[in-house]
Design a protein around this motif. Structure first.
Motif, mmCIF file in Angstrom:
data_model
loop_
_atom_site.group_PDB
_atom_site.id
_atom_site.type_symbol
_atom_site.label_atom_id
_atom_site.label_comp_id
_atom_site.label_asym_id
_atom_site.label_seq_id
_atom_site.Cartn_x
_atom_site.Cartn_y
_atom_site.Cartn_z
ATOM 1 N N ILE A 153 -4.197 -15.223 18.559
ATOM 2 C CA ILE A 153 -3.291 -14.089 18.716
ATOM 3 C C ILE A 153 -2.679 -13.678 17.388
ATOM 4 N N MET B 241 0.255 -23.466 26.631
ATOM 5 C CA MET B 241 0.055 -22.164 26.015
ATOM 6 C C MET B 241 1.197 -21.227 26.392
ATOM 7 N N GLN B 242 1.511 -21.187 27.691
ATOM 8 C CA GLN B 242 2.560 -20.269 28.133
ATOM 9 C C GLN B 242 3.926 -20.672 27.601
ATOM 10 N N ALA B 243 4.104 -21.976 27.366
ATOM 11 C CA ALA B 243 5.404 -22.412 26.866
ATOM 12 C C ALA B 243 5.597 -22.012 25.415
ATOM 13 N N LYS B 244 4.508 -21.908 24.649
ATOM 14 C CA LYS B 244 4.640 -21.687 23.212
ATOM 15 C C LYS B 244 4.367 -20.261 22.773
ATOM 16 N N VAL B 245 3.561 -19.507 23.505
ATOM 17 C CA VAL B 245 3.221 -18.152 23.087
ATOM 18 C C VAL B 245 4.291 -17.196 23.603
ATOM 19 N N GLN B 246 4.900 -16.441 22.670
ATOM 20 C CA GLN B 246 5.942 -15.503 23.086
ATOM 21 C C GLN B 246 5.382 -14.098 23.154
ATOM 22 N N LEU B 247 5.834 -13.357 24.152
ATOM 23 C CA LEU B 247 5.235 -12.045 24.402
ATOM 24 C C LEU B 247 5.426 -11.105 23.221
ATOM 25 N N PHE B 248 6.664 -10.943 22.767
ATOM 26 C CA PHE B 248 6.908 -9.955 21.728
ATOM 27 C C PHE B 248 6.668 -10.535 20.341
ATOM 28 N N ILE C 124 2.414 -11.913 20.667
ATOM 29 C CA ILE C 124 1.421 -10.918 21.073
ATOM 30 C C ILE C 124 1.783 -9.537 20.536
ATOM 31 N N VAL D 104 -1.105 -9.192 17.941
ATOM 32 C CA VAL D 104 -2.195 -8.365 18.466
ATOM 33 C C VAL D 104 -1.890 -6.883 18.289
ATOM 34 N N TRP E 263 -3.081 -24.339 30.118
ATOM 35 C CA TRP E 263 -2.385 -23.069 30.317
ATOM 36 C C TRP E 263 -0.874 -23.224 30.184
#
Lengths: 157, 261
Positions: B95, B188-195, B198, B202, B185
């Motif tokens: 990402i 991943m969800q715990a560490k990747v932040q949306l804003f 991504i 991205v 998963w």
């Protein structure tokens, strides 16, 4: 006809792109856990929070029941004030529960571990946890071991 | 001695003039974009050429990059017994860096070079000049649709590349190597932040790279020497300059977004 075909392909392309972003947002990122934060807040005061960060997990018996949503310093007492957001499903935490800052594994991230007490009344929004245990700071621990061994060794020299 | 200094000065002045022309070119291009509202059909056609036709290379590369990340990450993490964070490693590297950068590089090779060759040949065969003779602005008719289509296609391709890459990592890690799927998963969800991850990685990075890649490709095509050799030279320059610009800007953007000062 050819123009229609072209538009169909481009439409599929854009839809595929949107689907990819949707997957990234829903499946990969933390979208599921932000925005809708219905948890109730409790605060705990620590002398030292070590490497605790906002968004660190809050667990009880190893099960994640909430997360840290705020870290502040009390300018009077020089204590760290940690705000926890707890999932409302777990609304029967006794008021004399204790909070300690623990480390997952030897080098893992730090989290807040709660130990349930025995009181009949329960923590609610705005409650304060009084029984807290600060993070173990490895340097202080080593320093203490070193001074104690040095003191123990001194008479023999 | 004087000849050497003159050479250096001439070289720098030449480069500066080219940079200035490139900026004026971008301004004219942006000014011409508003005519696309009247003719969205032109945009669709170009979106097909640069976007849909780039899909195969993006899908295959994304899948394989993700699978390699899964294998390499596993080989290194297994020594520490930390294979459960493989999902985080794969997702964050894709990402934040690999998705936007590799997509931009692949795009420069697959679509940027084609854009340059197309525009360059139009110039060499005096098609652009004859358009002007007929009072058709080539910026509106030829360049603007290609530019906007490219700038839209790169972020979309980046999203697809990243999603497919994560899927590839999942295939290798969970299906083949037996890492726990839930941990893959969940971590991943715990560490990747949306804003922060991504959105910055991205979306913003790929938007910047898309503008860079298409700007360079169209400008090189527009400035082509009207000979066969000139077109081949311009195509090569497009790939080289885009690659260097993307890598340089990637460093800048990473320092701004994820840097620890």
């Amino acid at each position: 006809m050819r123009q229609k075909n072209l538009e169909l392909m481009v439409g599929l392309f854009v839809a595929l792109g949107l689907a990819a972003f949707l997957i990234l947002a829903l499946k990969v990122s933390d979208l599921t856990s932000i925005g809708n934060d219905p948890g109730y807040r409790i605060t705990a005061r620590f002398e030292n929070i070590g490497g605790l960060k906002v968004r660190s997990p809050v667990t009880l018996g190893g099960v994640r029941i909430g997360r840290v949503i705020g870290i502040d310093l009390d300018p009077q007492s020089y204590e760290a004030v940690v705000t926890l957001s707890i999932d409302p499903r777990y609304n029967r935490l006794p008021t004399d529960s204790g909070a300690s800052i623990l480390t997952s594994g030897l080098l893992g991230e730090q989290y807040v571990g709660l130990e349930p007490g025995g009181m009949e009344s329960y923590l609610k929004n705005g409650s304060v946890i009084k029984l807290t245990q600060s993070a173990l700071v490895l340097e202080k621990l080593i320093g203490r071991v070193l001074t104690s061994t040095a003191a123990g060794d001194a008479p023999q020299k | 001695m004087t000849a050497g200094l003159t050479g250096i000065g001439g070289f720098i002045l030449h480069k500066l003039a080219r940079l200035g022309r490139a900026n004026l070119f971008l301004l004219r291009l942006l000014g011409a974009l508003r005519f696309l509202f009247r003719r969205p059909g032109w945009l669709i056609k170009q979106l097909y050429a640069v976007g849909v036709l780039s899909l195969p290379i993006i899908l295959v590369s994304g899948l394989f990059v993700g699978m390699v990340l899964g294998l390499q990450g596993y080989a290194n993490l297994v020594e520490f017994g930390a294979t459960s964070s493989l999902g985080t490693v794969v997702a964050l590297s894709l990402i934040r860096e690999l998705g936007p950068v590799l997509t931009a590089l692949l795009y420069a090779g697959r679509a940027g070079s084609a854009l340059t060759a197309e525009i360059g040949l139009m110039k060499a065969t005096e098609q652009l000049a004859s358009m002007q003779m007929m009072a058709v602005d080539p910026f509106q008719r030829v360049l603007a649709p290609r530019f906007l289509a490219g700038c839209l296609a790169v972020p979309i391709l980046t999203g697809i590349f990243t999603a497919v890459g994560i899927l590839g990592g999942y295939l290798v890690a969970v299906v083949q190597l037996g890492v726990d799927g839930g941990a893959f998963w969940a971590q991943m969800q715990a560490k990747v932040q949306l804003f922060a991850d991504i959105g910055n990685g991205v979306l913003i990075k790929s938007a910047v790279f898309g503008i860079l890649a298409n700007w360079v490709a169209l400008f090189e095509g527009y400035e082509t020497l009207p000979t066969a050799e000139g077109v081949s030279l311009a195509t090569t320059r497009t790939v080289v300059i885009t690659s260097l610009a993307v890598l340089g800007w990637d460093f800048l953007l990473t320092a701004l977004m994820f840097g620890v000062w």
